[in-house]
Design a protein around this motif. Structure first.
Motif, PDB file in Angstrom:
ATOM      1  N   THR A  43       0.845  -1.193   0.000  1.00 38.40           N
ATOM      2  CA  THR A  43       0.000   0.000   0.000  1.00 38.40           C
ATOM      3  C   THR A  43       0.877   1.238   0.000  1.00 38.40           C
ATOM      4  O   THR A  43       2.029   1.219   0.445  1.00 38.40           O
ATOM      5  N   LEU A  68     -14.360  -3.707  -7.368  1.00 34.52           N
ATOM      6  CA  LEU A  68     -14.855  -2.876  -6.276  1.00 34.52           C
ATOM      7  C   LEU A  68     -16.254  -3.307  -5.852  1.00 34.52           C
ATOM      8  O   LEU A  68     -17.030  -3.835  -6.646  1.00 34.52           O
ATOM      9  N   ILE A  73     -15.330   0.591   0.785  1.00 30.90           N
ATOM     10  CA  ILE A  73     -14.071   1.214   1.209  1.00 30.90           C
ATOM     11  C   ILE A  73     -14.444   2.459   2.007  1.00 30.90           C
ATOM     12  O   ILE A  73     -15.082   3.383   1.499  1.00 30.90           O
ATOM     13  N   ARG A  74     -14.041   2.480   3.297  1.00 33.59           N
ATOM     14  CA  ARG A  74     -14.546   3.516   4.205  1.00 33.59           C
ATOM     15  C   ARG A  74     -13.425   4.073   5.077  1.00 33.59           C
ATOM     16  O   ARG A  74     -12.502   3.348   5.453  1.00 33.59           O
ATOM     17  N   ALA A  87     -13.440   5.324  -5.074  1.00 35.32           N
ATOM     18  CA  ALA A  87     -12.260   4.563  -5.475  1.00 35.32           C
ATOM     19  C   ALA A  87     -12.389   4.151  -6.929  1.00 35.32           C
ATOM     20  O   ALA A  87     -13.491   4.028  -7.465  1.00 35.32           O
ATOM     21  N   VAL A  96      -7.782   4.950  -3.893  1.00 35.73           N
ATOM     22  CA  VAL A  96      -8.836   5.472  -3.023  1.00 35.73           C
ATOM     23  C   VAL A  96      -8.630   6.975  -2.841  1.00 35.73           C
ATOM     24  O   VAL A  96      -7.538   7.416  -2.455  1.00 35.73           O
ATOM     25  N   VAL A 109      -8.283   3.305   7.091  1.00 32.59           N
ATOM     26  CA  VAL A 109      -9.201   3.068   5.974  1.00 32.59           C
ATOM     27  C   VAL A 109      -9.472   1.561   5.899  1.00 32.59           C
ATOM     28  O   VAL A 109      -8.539   0.753   5.831  1.00 32.59           O
ATOM     29  N   TYR A 111     -11.033  -1.571   3.822  1.00 35.07           N
ATOM     30  CA  TYR A 111     -11.321  -1.911   2.424  1.00 35.07           C
ATOM     31  C   TYR A 111     -11.909  -3.318   2.343  1.00 35.07           C
ATOM     32  O   TYR A 111     -11.642  -4.184   3.186  1.00 35.07           O
ATOM     33  N   ARG A 112     -12.721  -3.532   1.329  1.00 38.99           N
ATOM     34  CA  ARG A 112     -13.262  -4.852   1.007  1.00 38.99           C
ATOM     35  C   ARG A 112     -13.491  -4.886  -0.497  1.00 38.99           C
ATOM     36  O   ARG A 112     -14.263  -4.084  -1.031  1.00 38.99           O
ATOM     37  N   SER A 122     -10.580  -8.417   2.621  1.00 39.85           N
ATOM     38  CA  SER A 122     -10.802  -7.186   3.378  1.00 39.85           C
ATOM     39  C   SER A 122      -9.667  -6.964   4.351  1.00 39.85           C
ATOM     40  O   SER A 122      -8.882  -7.863   4.666  1.00 39.85           O
ATOM     41  N   SER A 142     -15.581  -6.265   8.837  1.00 46.77           N
ATOM     42  CA  SER A 142     -15.425  -6.450   7.393  1.00 46.77           C
ATOM     43  C   SER A 142     -15.357  -7.913   6.983  1.00 46.77           C
ATOM     44  O   SER A 142     -15.167  -8.210   5.814  1.00 46.77           O
TER      45      SER A 142
END
Length: 539
Positions: A43, A68, A73-74, A87, A96, A109, A111-112, A122, A142
């Protein structure tokens, strides 16, 4: 003279087998939701990074293309609801867009995403901005609920069980019995019920798989808006193909038309097309799709003929045919079954090599161990079938003995079909063998610390930090290369790029498994270029 057959074929064998199979699935299948096949490689910013300024984007790089999921994604906050983020995805990279982040604070953050084989993956990436102490990332639910994952696996097992039985019944009726059992109403009933099981499971898998991808509980199945974002087109396509092609084959004659007349031949073709439709989903899409698709289709066709053919023969013998007629049908089936077994062995071995890649992954992962169980059950069926073909068939005149042998063979193949359904929903993730491998070394004043992911043959990313005499290396003259001494491979040069957080990323294509040496060199002054060598294991 005919021999009476038992009135409840296979019932006792299935009753004895069921608890054993369930115990094996409990012990060998992961009790938690299966990890997705896709793995996060790196990342930017890196997880746990301390940044001087807030980044505008978060970049997630996976080892295979991903898709996606809406709203998955939060941005997490300790005392507020998660904020959905925008994203975009290009192949295996997700970008993102981050809002304006507070300075002197920690951020996380969640993600899934959906991998190519339909499994969700996730996690959470956290970092700090400015003068902020790193803290625990806010929790994010998640994962996939266990009940949802179990439902998908059970429905997949029923899909394989029903579909293999239906297609095999159609094949055997046309290619083996050739009209001999056409008057048996039990063959028609078996076709209809097996197709109903397969079609019902395929249709129910649409919302169930959607729930798994988005990570929703079973109660949300009545809310299409909850699971629809997680539905993929291959799952819908399989449901349509199973229902349309299956019922078309059944209505064209099913067990009522013998031989390879045009009508019967079309029914065989439609049933075969329905049988191979599950190849459109699962691990086939993640490993060299053209090769895997052909191998998976051949595997399904061979399994259909073997399993469904056994059911047809049991029902045929139960109808009390004449001895000569029964022996002729048994000889035809046993000869054809040998070809089906050979095709199963070739395609199964090919798919195992493509998916697992090494013997270590066969014995060291949940997927590999479950596959071993399936292989052992299939081996038992092969031994039993060989005994029937070469020992019982030439010497015995008792139809009752044939009936008993075939029902035990069919009971074992029920276990194989159910195991296949569970395998289709167990990730072949190679865990620590093909995950991020942490490495560090200090040499000539140069300190290197980082990770290699996915530590597998193919494209890898070496994410690392560089310090010289305790200070960060800021020179752009950094080189990374890899050698495999045991095979005299290399050096293989990596493409090195600096990252905004001060770390480095080196991308390299490693062509073979083994103990590699990674050489890191950095220009720290006009006359100094220290070198550090690390050892990494590639599976």
């Amino acid at each position: 003279m005919t021999a009476a057959a038992p009135s409840r074929p296979g019932t006792r064998g299935l009753r004895l087998l069921a608890p054993v199979l369930l115990a094996l699935l409990t012990l060998l299948g992961p009790t938690q939701p299966a990890a997705a096949h896709a793995e996060l490689v790196s990342t930017t910013p890196s997880d746990g990074a301390a940044l001087a300024e807030a980044p505008a984007t978060l970049e997630l790089r996976f080892n295979e293309p991903v898709g996606l999921i809406d709203g998955a994604i939060r941005l997490l906050a300790a005392n507020a609801d998660p904020t959905p983020l925008r994203a975009t995805v290009t192949d295996a990279t997700v970008i993102v867009e981050l809002p304006e982040l507070a300075a002197d604070a920690s951020h996380a953050v969640a993600y899934r995403v959906a991998s190519a084989d339909g499994h969700p993956v996730s996690g959470v990436v956290s970092f700090t901005v400015g003068d902020a102490a790193p803290g625990a990332a806010p929790s994010a639910a998640s994962g996939t609920p266990a009940a949802t994952e179990l439902l998908v696996r059970v429905l997949s097992g029923l899909l394989y069980l029903g579909l293999l039985a239906f297609a095999g019944l159609v094949f055997a009726t046309r290619l083996v019995l050739r009209g001999a059992g056409a008057s048996s109403r039990s063959l028609l009933v078996a076709e209809r019920w097996s197709l109903a099981v397969a079609g019902g499971a395929a249709v129910l898998l649409v919302p169930a798989s959607g729930l798994r991808v988005v990570g929703a509980a079973l109660a949300a199945v009545f809310d299409p808006g909850a699971w629809a974002p997680g539905v993929s087109w291959p799952v819908v396509a399989v449901a349509i193909l199973v229902v349309v092609l299956g019922w078309s084959a059944h209505l064209l004659g099913g067990a009522r038309t013998g031989g390879l007349a045009p009508r019967g031949g079309l029914a065989v073709g439609l049933a075969g097309a329905a049988a191979v439709s599950p190849a459109l989903v699962g691990h086939t899409l993640a490993y060299n799709p053209p090769v895997m698709l052909v191998a998976d289709a051949g595997h399904l066709l061979a399994g259909s003929f073997w399993f469904g053919g056994l059911l047809a023969m049991l029902l045929f013998l139960h109808s009390r045919p004449g001895r000569d007629e029964a022996r002729a049908a048994l000889v035809r089936f046993s000869r054809a079954a040998l070809g089906a077994v050979a095709l199963l062995a070739v395609t199964g071995t090919g798919m195992a090599v493509l998916v697992l890649g090494s013997f270590e992954n066969l014995v060291g992962t949940p997927y590999g161990r479950l596959l071993l169980v399936k292989v052992m059950v299939v081996a038992a069926v092969v031994l039993l079938a060989t005994w029937v073909r070469f020992r019982l068939l030439p010497t015995s005149r008792s139809l009752l003995r044939f009936f008993r042998a075939l029902r035990y063979e069919a009971a074992l193949l029920v276990a194989v079909a159910l195991l296949t359904g569970f395998l289709a929903n167990t990730s072949p993730s190679h865990g620590h063998l093909h995950g991020a491998q942490q490495v560090s070394v200090q040499s000539q004043g140069l300190a290197v610390e980082g990770s290699l992911a996915p530590s597998a043959v193919g494209t890898n990313t070496f994410s690392f930090t560089l310090l010289f005499d305790g200070a960060a290396v800021e020179s752009g003259d950094v080189a990374v290369s890899f050698r495999l001494p045991e095979q005299d491979l290399g050096p293989v040069a990596a493409v090195v790029e600096p990252r905004p957080d001060g770390s480095w990323a080196a991308t390299v294509d490693l062509p073979a498994a083994g103990e590699w040496e990674a050489q890191v060199a950095a220009r720290v002054s006009k006359f100094e270029r220290p070198i550090a060598v690390l050892k990494v294991t590639v599976g």
